[in-house]
Enzyme design. Sequence first.
Site, PDB file in Angstrom:
ATOM      1  CB  CYS A 176      -0.766   0.058   1.044  1.00  0.00           C
ATOM      2  SG  CYS A 176      -1.961  -1.556   1.298  1.00  0.00           S
TER       3      CYS A 176
ATOM      4  CG  HIS B  91      -3.017   2.947   3.330  1.00  0.00           C
ATOM      5  ND1 HIS B  91      -3.648   2.811   1.954  1.00  0.00           N
ATOM      6  CD2 HIS B  91      -2.781   1.661   4.006  1.00  0.00           C
ATOM      7  CE1 HIS B  91      -3.863   1.424   1.951  1.00  0.00           C
ATOM      8  NE2 HIS B  91      -3.373   0.842   3.073  1.00  0.00           N
TER       9      HIS B  91
ATOM     10  CG  ASN C 147      -6.439  -1.143   2.199  1.00  0.00           C
ATOM     11  OD1 ASN C 147      -5.712  -0.863   1.152  1.00  0.00           O
ATOM     12  ND2 ASN C 147      -5.644  -1.827   3.133  1.00  0.00           N
TER      13      ASN C 147
HETATM   14  N1  ACO Z   1     -16.468  -9.850  11.069  1.00  0.00           N
HETATM   15  C1  ACO Z   1     -16.912 -10.111  12.118  1.00  0.00           C
HETATM   16  N2  ACO Z   1     -16.265 -10.575  13.115  1.00  0.00           N
HETATM   17  C2  ACO Z   1     -15.019 -10.444  12.736  1.00  0.00           C
HETATM   18  C3  ACO Z   1     -14.592 -10.099  11.317  1.00  0.00           C
HETATM   19  C4  ACO Z   1     -15.386  -9.975  10.563  1.00  0.00           C
HETATM   20  N3  ACO Z   1     -15.189  -9.531   9.426  1.00  0.00           N
HETATM   21  N4  ACO Z   1     -13.106 -10.263  11.296  1.00  0.00           N
HETATM   22  C5  ACO Z   1     -12.736 -10.577  12.567  1.00  0.00           C
HETATM   23  N5  ACO Z   1     -13.893 -10.922  13.330  1.00  0.00           N
HETATM   24  C6  ACO Z   1     -13.835 -11.196  14.573  1.00  0.00           C
HETATM   25  C7  ACO Z   1     -12.415 -12.121  15.152  1.00  0.00           C
HETATM   26  O1  ACO Z   1     -12.678 -13.337  15.017  1.00  0.00           O
HETATM   27  C8  ACO Z   1     -12.301 -11.560  16.697  1.00  0.00           C
HETATM   28  O2  ACO Z   1     -13.375 -12.602  17.405  1.00  0.00           O
HETATM   29  P1  ACO Z   1     -13.031 -13.152  18.816  1.00  0.00           P
HETATM   30  O3  ACO Z   1     -13.023 -12.331  19.501  1.00  0.00           O
HETATM   31  O4  ACO Z   1     -14.352 -14.225  19.184  1.00  0.00           O
HETATM   32  O5  ACO Z   1     -11.833 -14.040  18.639  1.00  0.00           O
HETATM   33  C9  ACO Z   1     -12.876 -10.327  16.900  1.00  0.00           C
HETATM   34  O6  ACO Z   1     -13.722 -10.115  15.541  1.00  0.00           O
HETATM   35  C10 ACO Z   1     -11.776  -9.245  16.781  1.00  0.00           C
HETATM   36  O7  ACO Z   1     -10.919  -9.462  15.802  1.00  0.00           O
HETATM   37  P2  ACO Z   1      -9.546  -8.606  15.620  1.00  0.00           P
HETATM   38  O8  ACO Z   1      -8.640  -9.483  14.463  1.00  0.00           O
HETATM   39  O9  ACO Z   1      -9.048  -8.434  16.867  1.00  0.00           O
HETATM   40  O10 ACO Z   1     -10.343  -7.599  15.234  1.00  0.00           O
HETATM   41  P3  ACO Z   1      -9.719  -6.046  14.936  1.00  0.00           P
HETATM   42  O11 ACO Z   1     -10.199  -4.932  15.546  1.00  0.00           O
HETATM   43  O12 ACO Z   1      -8.111  -5.945  14.977  1.00  0.00           O
HETATM   44  O13 ACO Z   1     -10.073  -5.477  13.413  1.00  0.00           O
HETATM   45  C11 ACO Z   1      -9.010  -5.334  11.439  1.00  0.00           C
HETATM   46  C12 ACO Z   1      -9.553  -6.599  12.372  1.00  0.00           C
HETATM   47  C13 ACO Z   1     -10.207  -4.412  10.773  1.00  0.00           C
HETATM   48  C14 ACO Z   1      -8.294  -6.364  10.052  1.00  0.00           C
HETATM   49  C15 ACO Z   1      -7.855  -4.527  11.657  1.00  0.00           C
HETATM   50  O14 ACO Z   1      -6.861  -5.425  12.610  1.00  0.00           O
HETATM   51  C16 ACO Z   1      -7.246  -3.787  10.952  1.00  0.00           C
HETATM   52  O15 ACO Z   1      -7.567  -2.927  10.260  1.00  0.00           O
HETATM   53  N6  ACO Z   1      -5.755  -4.127  10.557  1.00  0.00           N
HETATM   54  C17 ACO Z   1      -4.985  -3.623   9.697  1.00  0.00           C
HETATM   55  C18 ACO Z   1      -5.002  -4.073   8.573  1.00  0.00           C
HETATM   56  C19 ACO Z   1      -4.403  -3.263   7.401  1.00  0.00           C
HETATM   57  O16 ACO Z   1      -4.388  -2.048   7.357  1.00  0.00           O
HETATM   58  N7  ACO Z   1      -4.154  -4.224   6.185  1.00  0.00           N
HETATM   59  C20 ACO Z   1      -3.428  -3.730   4.971  1.00  0.00           C
HETATM   60  C21 ACO Z   1      -2.158  -3.226   5.298  1.00  0.00           C
HETATM   61  S1  ACO Z   1      -1.512  -2.439   3.859  1.00  0.00           S
HETATM   62  C22 ACO Z   1      -1.410  -3.497   2.534  1.00  0.00           C
HETATM   63  O17 ACO Z   1      -0.181  -3.513   2.067  1.00  0.00           O
HETATM   64  C23 ACO Z   1      -2.453  -4.227   1.795  1.00  0.00           C
END
Ligand code: ACO
Length: 329
Positions: free
Chosen positions: A114, A254, A284
């Site tokens: 990204c 981003h 994203n």
């Molecule tokens: N819908 C419902 N529940 C979900 C989902 C979903 N889509 N995804 C995960 N959960 C659940 C998990 O299973 C977990 O459940 P549990 O507590 O029972 O185990 C709970 O929600 C919390 O999961 P987390 O992974 O801790 O959720 P988080 O708040 O971290 O959000 C997210 C996840 C949105 C992916 C976040 O971590 C994030 O934005 N990370 C950065 C990702 C990013 O920026 N990536 C791109 C990088 S750039 C590139 O080069 C492409």
Amino acid sequence: MTIAVGILGMGYYVPERIMTNYDLEKIVDTSDQWITERTGIKQRHIAAKNEVTSDMALIAAKNALQDAGLSAEDIDLIILATASPDHAFPSTACILQDHLGAKNAAAFDLSAGCSGFVYSLAVSSQIIKSGLYKHILIIGAETLSSIMNWHDRNTCVVFGDGAGAAVIGITEPGYGVLGIDMGADGSGGKYLYQPAGGSRCPASSETVAANGHTIHMNGQEVFKFAIKIMGKTTERALKNANMKSEDIDMLIPHQANLRIITSAAKRLKLPMDKVWVNLDKYANTSAASIPIALCEAQAAGAIKKSDNVLLAGFGAGLTWAAVILKWCK
Ligand code: ACO
């Protein structure tokens, strides 16, 4: 006299098809409420069948050339940032060079996740400053839907498709690129990658069955990294430009997660009306996210001539980059 290099024209393209959070509820165990609260995303654009990265890049590039008042033959170099190229080789930049008719241009792909568009802007500005080339076309373009595991709710809810392009060239003294920061920490590569299809794990029926050709992400690790690095990279770019955060008129971050964006704005003490956010519409789009947001901000009149604009991103690699521009259009 130092040569000033800036953005002469911009363009973007997103595919027609919109997939809402409600559409995703029908595919994986998720909800509009979860996606909205955790990310800020409401919908994403998804490429049509047979619509590939170079197709989207072509439309964005044509729009950028038109905005710059230049023709394809004026371009000396094409740098295309992508994590979802048409093929492993030839480069998507070469495919675009052919389709655009940019017959005088050298062309290569840039792989920085990204951060790719901001890396491309940093690199292209220095090539022009060196006197080697006059006009460089940079593009961030992604068809992430083609490498998505549509059964994995951790990834399929956060990404979208699109392309953004800019023509880089010499501008008025004092305008254009004022500060740059780029970096990488390869030890975090395992947190966001496509395991199969390269020399380490060539394609086979086993790699396909194991979903090895799709995006694998440890969201929490990427999130922690992003929160830290967005602060660091923007501070380093400000230092490089000899500026303070109060000098910034618009932050184009981003578009990965609203919580990451608000944290970066808070650290810079920038009010949210100085931060462009469009991830609710596009999710994203990786390397395309910053140029699409920049284009939109300019079209909306949120950026005017002489404004100091800070672009900042992070991504697979892990990588990060920030560039400060004095807007010259
Ligand atoms: N819908 C419902 N529940 C979900 C989902 C979903 N889509 N995804 C995960 N959960 C659940 C998990 O299973 C977990 O459940 P549990 O507590 O029972 O185990 C709970 O929600 C919390 O999961 P987390 O992974 O801790 O959720 P988080 O708040 O971290 O959000 C997210 C996840 C949105 C992916 C976040 O971590 C994030 O934005 N990370 C950065 C990702 C990013 O920026 N990536 C791109 C990088 S750039 C590139 O080069 C492409």
